[in-house]
Design a protein around this motif. Structure first.
Motif, PDB file in Angstrom:
ATOM      1  N   ILE A 159       0.840  -1.198   0.000  1.00  0.00           N
ATOM      2  CA  ILE A 159       0.000   0.000   0.000  1.00  0.00           C
ATOM      3  C   ILE A 159       0.875   1.248   0.000  1.00  0.00           C
ATOM      4  CG2 ILE A 159      -1.718   1.315   1.304  1.00  0.00           C
ATOM      5  CD1 ILE A 159      -2.724  -1.417   2.409  1.00  0.00           C
ATOM      6  N   ALA A 160       1.902   1.254   0.859  1.00  0.00           N
ATOM      7  CA  ALA A 160       2.778   2.429   0.969  1.00  0.00           C
ATOM      8  C   ALA A 160       3.496   2.694  -0.351  1.00  0.00           C
ATOM      9  CB  ALA A 160       3.781   2.230   2.097  1.00  0.00           C
ATOM     10  N   ALA A 161       3.929   1.628  -1.043  1.00  0.00           N
ATOM     11  CA  ALA A 161       4.606   1.802  -2.337  1.00  0.00           C
ATOM     12  C   ALA A 161       3.658   2.429  -3.349  1.00  0.00           C
ATOM     13  CB  ALA A 161       5.121   0.452  -2.842  1.00  0.00           C
ATOM     14  N   ARG A 162       2.396   2.036  -3.318  1.00  0.00           N
ATOM     15  CA  ARG A 162       1.420   2.617  -4.251  1.00  0.00           C
ATOM     16  C   ARG A 162       1.125   4.070  -3.908  1.00  0.00           C
ATOM     17  NH1 ARG A 162      -3.198  -1.952  -5.347  1.00  0.00           N
ATOM     18  NH2 ARG A 162      -1.959  -3.280  -6.722  1.00  0.00           N
ATOM     19  N   VAL A 163       1.121   4.392  -2.617  1.00  0.00           N
ATOM     20  CA  VAL A 163       0.898   5.779  -2.203  1.00  0.00           C
ATOM     21  C   VAL A 163       2.030   6.665  -2.734  1.00  0.00           C
ATOM     22  CG1 VAL A 163       0.839   7.325  -0.200  1.00  0.00           C
ATOM     23  CG2 VAL A 163      -0.508   5.214  -0.194  1.00  0.00           C
ATOM     24  N   MET A 164       3.260   6.168  -2.659  1.00  0.00           N
ATOM     25  CA  MET A 164       4.400   6.917  -3.195  1.00  0.00           C
ATOM     26  C   MET A 164       4.345   7.004  -4.717  1.00  0.00           C
ATOM     27  SD  MET A 164       7.587   5.515  -0.934  1.00  0.00           S
ATOM     28  CE  MET A 164       8.451   6.784  -0.041  1.00  0.00           C
ATOM     29  N   PHE A 168      -4.716   8.961  -0.654  1.00  0.00           N
ATOM     30  CA  PHE A 168      -3.380   9.070  -0.064  1.00  0.00           C
ATOM     31  C   PHE A 168      -2.333   9.351  -1.143  1.00  0.00           C
ATOM     32  CE2 PHE A 168      -4.706   6.343   3.745  1.00  0.00           C
ATOM     33  CZ  PHE A 168      -4.717   7.421   4.615  1.00  0.00           C
ATOM     34  N   ARG A 169      -2.465   8.688  -2.277  1.00  0.00           N
ATOM     35  CA  ARG A 169      -1.480   8.897  -3.346  1.00  0.00           C
ATOM     36  C   ARG A 169      -1.544  10.333  -3.877  1.00  0.00           C
ATOM     37  NH1 ARG A 169      -1.449   4.850  -8.280  1.00  0.00           N
ATOM     38  NH2 ARG A 169      -3.003   6.233  -9.158  1.00  0.00           N
ATOM     39  N   ASP A 170      -2.757  10.846  -4.056  1.00  0.00           N
ATOM     40  CA  ASP A 170      -2.913  12.238  -4.487  1.00  0.00           C
ATOM     41  C   ASP A 170      -2.264  13.180  -3.479  1.00  0.00           C
ATOM     42  OD1 ASP A 170      -4.288  11.402  -6.707  1.00  0.00           O
ATOM     43  OD2 ASP A 170      -6.281  11.922  -5.940  1.00  0.00           O
ATOM     44  N   ARG A 171      -2.447  12.872  -2.199  1.00  0.00           N
ATOM     45  CA  ARG A 171      -1.870  13.710  -1.151  1.00  0.00           C
ATOM     46  C   ARG A 171      -0.343  13.664  -1.197  1.00  0.00           C
ATOM     47  NH1 ARG A 171      -3.469  18.142   1.349  1.00  0.00           N
ATOM     48  NH2 ARG A 171      -1.937  18.605   2.942  1.00  0.00           N
ATOM     49  N   PHE A 172       0.214  12.465  -1.421  1.00  0.00           N
ATOM     50  CA  PHE A 172       1.677  12.336  -1.485  1.00  0.00           C
ATOM     51  C   PHE A 172       2.219  13.177  -2.650  1.00  0.00           C
ATOM     52  CE2 PHE A 172       5.832  10.504  -2.152  1.00  0.00           C
ATOM     53  CZ  PHE A 172       6.247  10.138  -0.878  1.00  0.00           C
ATOM     54  N   VAL A 205       8.828  15.052   2.875  1.00  0.00           N
ATOM     55  CA  VAL A 205       7.450  14.539   2.777  1.00  0.00           C
ATOM     56  C   VAL A 205       7.253  13.364   3.725  1.00  0.00           C
ATOM     57  CG1 VAL A 205       5.744  13.489   1.244  1.00  0.00           C
ATOM     58  CG2 VAL A 205       7.190  15.352   0.403  1.00  0.00           C
ATOM     59  N   ILE A 206       8.238  12.471   3.782  1.00  0.00           N
ATOM     60  CA  ILE A 206       8.142  11.314   4.692  1.00  0.00           C
ATOM     61  C   ILE A 206       8.054  11.794   6.142  1.00  0.00           C
ATOM     62  CG2 ILE A 206       9.395   9.316   5.617  1.00  0.00           C
ATOM     63  CD1 ILE A 206      10.539   8.934   2.746  1.00  0.00           C
ATOM     64  N   ASP A 207       8.927  12.747   6.507  1.00  0.00           N
ATOM     65  CA  ASP A 207       8.958  13.238   7.888  1.00  0.00           C
ATOM     66  C   ASP A 207       7.646  13.913   8.276  1.00  0.00           C
ATOM     67  OD1 ASP A 207      11.549  12.329   8.127  1.00  0.00           O
ATOM     68  OD2 ASP A 207      12.476  14.288   7.752  1.00  0.00           O
ATOM     69  N   GLY A 208       7.011  14.565   7.315  1.00  0.00           N
ATOM     70  CA  GLY A 208       5.784  15.306   7.624  1.00  0.00           C
ATOM     71  C   GLY A 208       4.504  14.569   7.291  1.00  0.00           C
ATOM     72  N   TRP A 209       4.601  13.261   7.033  1.00  0.00           N
ATOM     73  CA  TRP A 209       3.441  12.533   6.528  1.00  0.00           C
ATOM     74  C   TRP A 209       2.252  12.537   7.494  1.00  0.00           C
ATOM     75  CZ3 TRP A 209       1.380  11.452   2.188  1.00  0.00           C
ATOM     76  CH2 TRP A 209       0.343  10.530   2.101  1.00  0.00           C
ATOM     77  N   SER A 210       2.510  12.380   8.785  1.00  0.00           N
ATOM     78  CA  SER A 210       1.392  12.344   9.749  1.00  0.00           C
ATOM     79  C   SER A 210       0.577  13.628   9.687  1.00  0.00           C
ATOM     80  CB  SER A 210       1.916  12.133  11.176  1.00  0.00           C
ATOM     81  OG  SER A 210       2.363  10.805  11.324  1.00  0.00           O
ATOM     82  N   ASP A 211       1.259  14.766   9.614  1.00  0.00           N
ATOM     83  CA  ASP A 211       0.533  16.046   9.521  1.00  0.00           C
ATOM     84  C   ASP A 211      -0.214  16.162   8.195  1.00  0.00           C
ATOM     85  OD1 ASP A 211       1.346  16.885  12.015  1.00  0.00           O
ATOM     86  OD2 ASP A 211       3.143  17.884  11.263  1.00  0.00           O
ATOM     87  N   ALA A 212       0.389  15.625   7.128  1.00  0.00           N
ATOM     88  CA  ALA A 212      -0.260  15.673   5.810  1.00  0.00           C
ATOM     89  C   ALA A 212      -1.555  14.878   5.827  1.00  0.00           C
ATOM     90  CB  ALA A 212       0.692  15.138   4.735  1.00  0.00           C
ATOM     91  N   VAL A 213      -1.552  13.731   6.513  1.00  0.00           N
ATOM     92  CA  VAL A 213      -2.754  12.899   6.589  1.00  0.00           C
ATOM     93  C   VAL A 213      -3.842  13.604   7.394  1.00  0.00           C
ATOM     94  CG1 VAL A 213      -3.696  10.751   7.542  1.00  0.00           C
ATOM     95  CG2 VAL A 213      -1.580  10.710   6.239  1.00  0.00           C
ATOM     96  N   ASN A 218      -7.978  15.106   5.928  1.00  0.00           N
ATOM     97  CA  ASN A 218      -9.332  15.054   6.462  1.00  0.00           C
ATOM     98  C   ASN A 218     -10.225  14.105   5.659  1.00  0.00           C
ATOM     99  OD1 ASN A 218     -11.374  15.607   8.224  1.00  0.00           O
ATOM    100  ND2 ASN A 218     -11.101  17.835   8.128  1.00  0.00           N
ATOM    101  N   LEU A 219      -9.852  12.841   5.686  1.00  0.00           N
ATOM    102  CA  LEU A 219     -10.588  11.822   4.920  1.00  0.00           C
ATOM    103  C   LEU A 219     -12.032  11.697   5.369  1.00  0.00           C
ATOM    104  CD1 LEU A 219      -8.082   8.865   4.511  1.00  0.00           C
ATOM    105  CD2 LEU A 219      -9.129  10.215   2.704  1.00  0.00           C
ATOM    106  N   GLU A 220     -12.264  11.943   6.644  1.00  0.00           N
ATOM    107  CA  GLU A 220     -13.633  11.796   7.154  1.00  0.00           C
ATOM    108  C   GLU A 220     -14.591  12.741   6.442  1.00  0.00           C
ATOM    109  OE1 GLU A 220     -15.951  11.720  11.423  1.00  0.00           O
ATOM    110  OE2 GLU A 220     -13.770  11.713  11.391  1.00  0.00           O
ATOM    111  N   ASP A 221     -14.132  13.998   6.236  1.00  0.00           N
ATOM    112  CA  ASP A 221     -14.973  14.959   5.513  1.00  0.00           C
ATOM    113  C   ASP A 221     -15.198  14.514   4.074  1.00  0.00           C
ATOM    114  OD1 ASP A 221     -15.205  16.485   7.704  1.00  0.00           O
ATOM    115  OD2 ASP A 221     -13.911  18.131   7.028  1.00  0.00           O
ATOM    116  N   GLU A 222     -14.130  13.986   3.473  1.00  0.00           N
ATOM    117  CA  GLU A 222     -14.231  13.546   2.071  1.00  0.00           C
ATOM    118  C   GLU A 222     -15.241  12.401   1.936  1.00  0.00           C
ATOM    119  OE1 GLU A 222     -11.127  12.133  -1.387  1.00  0.00           O
ATOM    120  OE2 GLU A 222     -10.360  13.271   0.306  1.00  0.00           O
ATOM    121  N   VAL A 223     -15.209  11.476   2.897  1.00  0.00           N
ATOM    122  CA  VAL A 223     -16.152  10.350   2.886  1.00  0.00           C
ATOM    123  C   VAL A 223     -17.576  10.863   3.106  1.00  0.00           C
ATOM    124  CG1 VAL A 223     -16.891   8.324   4.195  1.00  0.00           C
ATOM    125  CG2 VAL A 223     -14.481   8.597   3.576  1.00  0.00           C
TER     126      VAL A 223
END
Length: 203
Positions: free
Chosen positions: A62-67, A165-169, A183-191, A195-200
């Motif tokens: 999954i992570a490889a596809r996100v990248m 997630f991939r779009d966000r990356f 980007v890797i270091d800041g990933w938690s803040d990016a997620v 705000n996936l909940e709003d998108e859903v």
């Protein structure tokens, strides 16, 4: 004879449905039992979640596809680091959702193996809250060479989470001028800002 053939053909999908249901209910039970653990001991919560999902969710895939195409720019160490960061961001999301969530149950409805590729399948389920709200969730599954099924994506109310997630990356890579370590270091803040909940809820 025709009935016998039909029942044999249904077997693999029934087996997959049962396998996903067993893993899903085990996870729900664990999450409910550990509602307070995240606040008391986040590291223990991460470990328990990791153990619960090991062998069922292919985080590395999954992570490889996100990248996406940017994975080619990373070192093996950076890819390993992103898998860890990616998992933690998901576990944090689980924990926050649990703190605010009412009781819920998950009903696994059916599994469909792709007629064009019997190593791919989708499993449809519903998350049912105590107040009766229902949310559709679909797991995308693939079968490894050893025959085990693994989850490789989730679709919630029609929103493809892996694609989001991939779009966000990609957005983060563009905003940080291609500095993948930033980007890797800041990933938690990016997620969090994704705000996936709003998108859903909008879908």
């Amino acid at each position: 004879m025709a009935f016998y053939v039909a029942s044999v053909q249904a077997g693999p999908e029934e087996d997959l449905q049962r396998y996903v249901d067993d893993n899903t209910q085990r996870l729900v039970n664990q999450l409910n039992a550990e509602r307070g653990l995240y606040e008391r001991d986040p590291e223990a919560f991460y470990r328990h979640m990791d153990d619960a999902l090991e062998g069922f969710v292919d985080f590395r895939r999954i992570a490889a596809r996100v990248m996406g195409r940017y994975a080619r720019q990373t070192t093996p160490e950076q890819r390993d680091e992103f898998v860890v960061q990616f998992k933690r961001s998901l576990f944090d999301s689980y924990a926050q959702a649990l703190v605010s969530a009412e009781d819920f149950k998950i009903k696994v409805n059916d599994a469909i193996i792709n007629p064009q590729d019997d190593n791919r399948a989708s499993v449809a389920m519903e998350v049912i809250t105590a107040s009766g709200n229902r949310h559709s969730v679909t797991y995308s599954m693939y079968r490894k060479e050893d025959g085990d099924w693994m989850m490789e994506n989730v679709i919630v109310e029609g929103v493809n989470i892996g694609l989001s997630f991939r779009d966000r990356f990609t957005q983060e890579m563009e905003a940080n001028r291609g500095q993948v370590q930033v980007v890797i270091d800041g990933w938690s803040d990016a997620v969090k800002s994704l705000n996936l909940e709003d998108e859903v809820n909008k879908s």
